[in-house]
Design a protein around this motif. Structure first.
Motif, PDB file in Angstrom:
ATOM      1  N   ASP A  67      34.767 -13.469  14.185  1.00 16.44           N
ATOM      2  CA  ASP A  67      35.180 -13.111  12.822  1.00 16.44           C
ATOM      3  C   ASP A  67      36.150 -11.934  12.769  1.00 16.44           C
ATOM      4  N   ARG A  68      36.664 -11.505  13.911  1.00 15.06           N
ATOM      5  CA  ARG A  68      37.426 -10.253  13.943  1.00 15.06           C
ATOM      6  C   ARG A  68      38.610 -10.261  12.972  1.00 15.06           C
ATOM      7  N   ALA A  69      39.344 -11.343  12.919  1.00 15.40           N
ATOM      8  CA  ALA A  69      40.526 -11.393  12.041  1.00 15.40           C
ATOM      9  C   ALA A  69      40.124 -11.202  10.579  1.00 15.40           C
ATOM     10  N   ASP A  70      39.060 -11.891  10.145  1.00 16.25           N
ATOM     11  CA  ASP A  70      38.592 -11.754   8.763  1.00 16.25           C
ATOM     12  C   ASP A  70      38.015 -10.368   8.515  1.00 16.25           C
ATOM     13  N   ASP A  71      37.260  -9.835   9.486  1.00 14.69           N
ATOM     14  CA  ASP A  71      36.637  -8.524   9.321  1.00 14.69           C
ATOM     15  C   ASP A  71      37.678  -7.410   9.197  1.00 14.69           C
ATOM     16  N   LEU A  72      38.786  -7.538   9.925  1.00 15.60           N
ATOM     17  CA  LEU A  72      39.862  -6.551   9.832  1.00 15.60           C
ATOM     18  C   LEU A  72      40.488  -6.543   8.442  1.00 15.60           C
ATOM     19  N   LYS A  73      40.640  -7.730   7.857  1.00 17.53           N
ATOM     20  CA  LYS A  73      41.222  -7.828   6.514  1.00 17.53           C
ATOM     21  C   LYS A  73      40.306  -7.207   5.458  1.00 17.53           C
ATOM     22  N   ILE A  74      38.996  -7.444   5.638  1.00 16.84           N
ATOM     23  CA  ILE A  74      38.025  -6.994   4.646  1.00 16.84           C
ATOM     24  C   ILE A  74      37.665  -5.527   4.818  1.00 16.84           C
ATOM     25  N   GLY A  75      37.745  -5.033   6.056  1.00 14.09           N
ATOM     26  CA  GLY A  75      37.397  -3.647   6.332  1.00 14.09           C
ATOM     27  C   GLY A  75      35.994  -3.460   6.853  1.00 14.09           C
ATOM     28  N   ILE A  76      35.406  -4.549   7.373  1.00 10.71           N
ATOM     29  CA  ILE A  76      34.058  -4.470   7.950  1.00 10.71           C
ATOM     30  C   ILE A  76      34.133  -3.841   9.338  1.00 10.71           C
ATOM     31  N   LYS A  77      33.132  -3.055   9.684  1.00 12.05           N
ATOM     32  CA  LYS A  77      33.077  -2.410  10.993  1.00 12.05           C
ATOM     33  C   LYS A  77      32.223  -3.243  11.945  1.00 12.05           C
ATOM     34  N   THR A  78      32.751  -3.529  13.132  1.00  8.32           N
ATOM     35  CA  THR A  78      31.992  -4.238  14.167  1.00  8.32           C
ATOM     36  C   THR A  78      32.376  -3.669  15.531  1.00  8.32           C
ATOM     37  N   SER A  79      31.544  -3.927  16.533  1.00 10.63           N
ATOM     38  CA  SER A  79      31.845  -3.461  17.885  1.00 10.63           C
ATOM     39  C   SER A  79      33.079  -4.153  18.444  1.00 10.63           C
ATOM     40  N   ALA A  80      33.337  -5.387  18.014  1.00 14.67           N
ATOM     41  CA  ALA A  80      34.525  -6.105  18.487  1.00 14.67           C
ATOM     42  C   ALA A  80      35.793  -5.375  18.056  1.00 14.67           C
ATOM     43  N   ILE A  81      35.760  -4.767  16.882  1.00 18.00           N
ATOM     44  CA  ILE A  81      36.894  -3.992  16.390  1.00 18.00           C
ATOM     45  C   ILE A  81      36.914  -2.612  17.039  1.00 18.00           C
ATOM     46  N   THR A  82      35.752  -1.988  17.157  1.00 15.92           N
ATOM     47  CA  THR A  82      35.661  -0.655  17.750  1.00 15.92           C
ATOM     48  C   THR A  82      36.104  -0.655  19.206  1.00 15.92           C
ATOM     49  N   PHE A  83      35.682  -1.653  19.979  1.00 18.23           N
ATOM     50  CA  PHE A  83      36.087  -1.756  21.387  1.00 18.23           C
ATOM     51  C   PHE A  83      37.581  -2.049  21.533  1.00 18.23           C
ATOM     52  N   GLY A  84      38.170  -2.709  20.538  1.00 15.22           N
ATOM     53  CA  GLY A  84      39.593  -3.026  20.586  1.00 15.22           C
ATOM     54  C   GLY A  84      39.954  -3.884  21.781  1.00 15.22           C
ATOM     55  N   ARG A  85      40.977  -3.463  22.528  1.00 14.45           N
ATOM     56  CA  ARG A  85      41.417  -4.262  23.672  1.00 14.45           C
ATOM     57  C   ARG A  85      40.449  -4.192  24.849  1.00 14.45           C
ATOM     58  N   PHE A  86      39.438  -3.347  24.733  1.00 13.94           N
ATOM     59  CA  PHE A  86      38.420  -3.253  25.784  1.00 13.94           C
ATOM     60  C   PHE A  86      37.164  -4.052  25.428  1.00 13.94           C
ATOM     61  N   ASP A  87      37.315  -4.999  24.498  1.00 14.09           N
ATOM     62  CA  ASP A  87      36.150  -5.756  24.037  1.00 14.09           C
ATOM     63  C   ASP A  87      35.474  -6.540  25.150  1.00 14.09           C
ATOM     64  N   VAL A  88      36.259  -7.251  25.936  1.00  8.57           N
ATOM     65  CA  VAL A  88      35.687  -8.048  27.032  1.00  8.57           C
ATOM     66  C   VAL A  88      35.039  -7.132  28.065  1.00  8.57           C
ATOM     67  N   ALA A  89      35.727  -6.035  28.406  1.00 11.74           N
ATOM     68  CA  ALA A  89      35.179  -5.079  29.372  1.00 11.74           C
ATOM     69  C   ALA A  89      33.885  -4.456  28.841  1.00 11.74           C
ATOM     70  N   GLY A  90      33.853  -4.140  27.541  1.00 12.78           N
ATOM     71  CA  GLY A  90      32.664  -3.559  26.938  1.00 12.78           C
ATOM     72  C   GLY A  90      31.477  -4.514  26.986  1.00 12.78           C
ATOM     73  N   ILE A  91      31.745  -5.775  26.710  1.00 10.25           N
ATOM     74  CA  ILE A  91      30.685  -6.789  26.768  1.00 10.25           C
ATOM     75  C   ILE A  91      30.129  -6.911  28.172  1.00 10.25           C
ATOM     76  N   MET A  92      31.011  -7.006  29.148  1.00 14.21           N
ATOM     77  CA  MET A  92      30.554  -7.187  30.524  1.00 14.21           C
ATOM     78  C   MET A  92      29.823  -5.944  31.039  1.00 14.21           C
ATOM     79  N   LEU A  93      30.276  -4.764  30.617  1.00 20.52           N
ATOM     80  CA  LEU A  93      29.576  -3.533  31.011  1.00 20.52           C
ATOM     81  C   LEU A  93      28.155  -3.538  30.454  1.00 20.52           C
ATOM     82  N   CYS A  94      28.007  -3.939  29.193  1.00 17.22           N
ATOM     83  CA  CYS A  94      26.673  -3.999  28.584  1.00 17.22           C
ATOM     84  C   CYS A  94      25.793  -5.015  29.298  1.00 17.22           C
TER      85      CYS A  94
END
Length: 289
Positions: free
Chosen positions: A187-214
């Motif tokens: 939902d990242r594209a929709d969440d960015l438009k609406i202004g919702i906060k999520t870890s996918a947005i917070t991690f930004g370009r490090f989203d995949v790395a953040g997931i794998m680290l977790c």
């Protein structure tokens, strides 16, 4: 009550999508089996399974109430019953309250410590849907909520909270952040438009790395739990299997395709199941010897 209304209620609490129930149930079962060092008390097991279904269902109703003005603008959620008007806000609140009350009645036969912990679990379930308004990592808040079954399982089975619950809580917290970030990537594209906060947005370009680290921290902490509890080979073989499944998820999410990210999210059910099989099989074999 007509058939259409019953179907709408069932969809509101996601009975047609049991993945949330399963992801909440697996760590609870880990806790029950580890607390009992084998098959837990059957009455307690039945209470926790039913309670998991009820509380996850109540959480969905509260979530859709909180998101009633957001869901119509998100592609994945625009057809939910509350978003389309098939269920009213009052109905959603009454349904959430009724399900929560039934869950509370279920645990009344259990000990005082379990009852006290249930208050915290209820608070987290009720407030999580609003966390995305102000918290840049609502997935971590969800992780705490989805981990409460672990201390409750130990409290119900043993009447105490041993130190082993802490590495288990950290492990599950990291696992929840990992799989719910995969979910948020959809939902990242929709969440960015609406202004919702999520870890996918917070991690930004490090989203995949953040997931794998977790995921790595999750599996590492489960290895540590096994070492502390002196688990046997089946336990570690299961964790190896979970690692293979996590590697497969990496190949699903690395392109950040929403459909593949959602597939990776759903795939975590197998991770939870494999870990549970390892815990249960190891305990069963240990008892036989």
């Amino acid at each position: 009550m007509n058939k259409q209304k019953i179907i709408s209620y069932a969809k509101l609490i996601r009975l047609d999508k049991p993945i949330g129930i399963l992801l909440l149930l697996w760590p609870t079962l880990w806790g029950l089996w580890l607390a009992a060092d084998g098959l837990p008390d059957l009455a307690i097991l039945a209470i926790f399974i039913a309670g998991t279904v009820l509380m996850r269902s109540a959480g969905c109703a509260i979530n859709d109430f909180a998101d009633r003005r957001i869901d119509p603008h998100v592609e994945r959620t625009k057809n939910r019953p509350l978003a389309t008007g098939l269920v009213s806000t009052k109905e959603a609140l009454w349904l959430a309250a009724g399900l929560s009350f039934c869950a509370f009645l279920l645990i009344l036969p259990l000990n005082r410590l379990t009852l006290l912990l249930s208050v915290g679990a209820l608070f987290l379930a009720g407030t999580y849907p609003f966390a995305k308004r102000f918290f840049v990592m609502p997935q971590a808040y969800l992780g705490i909520a989805f981990s409460f079954g672990i201390p409750m399982a130990f409290a119900a089975q043993t009447g105490e909270l041993p130190a082993i619950i802490w590495p288990l809580l950290i492990a599950n917290l990291c696992w929840v952040i990992a799989y719910d970030t995969e979910y948020a990537m959809v939902d990242r594209a929709d969440d960015l438009k609406i202004g919702i906060k999520t870890s996918a947005i917070t991690f930004g370009r490090f989203d995949v790395a953040g997931i794998m680290l977790c995921q790595v921290i999750f599996l590492g902490m489960m290895v540590y739990v096994g070492w502390l509890l002196q688990r046997g080979a089946p336990y570690y073989v299961a964790l190896l299997g979970a690692l293979i499944l996590v590697i497969y998820q990496y190949y699903l999410i690395r392109g950040r395709n929403p459909a593949q990210c959602f597939k990776a999210f759903l795939h975590n059910n197998w991770v939870g199941a494999v870990v549970f099989v390892g815990i249960a099989l190891d305990a069963a074999l240990a008892l036989n010897f």
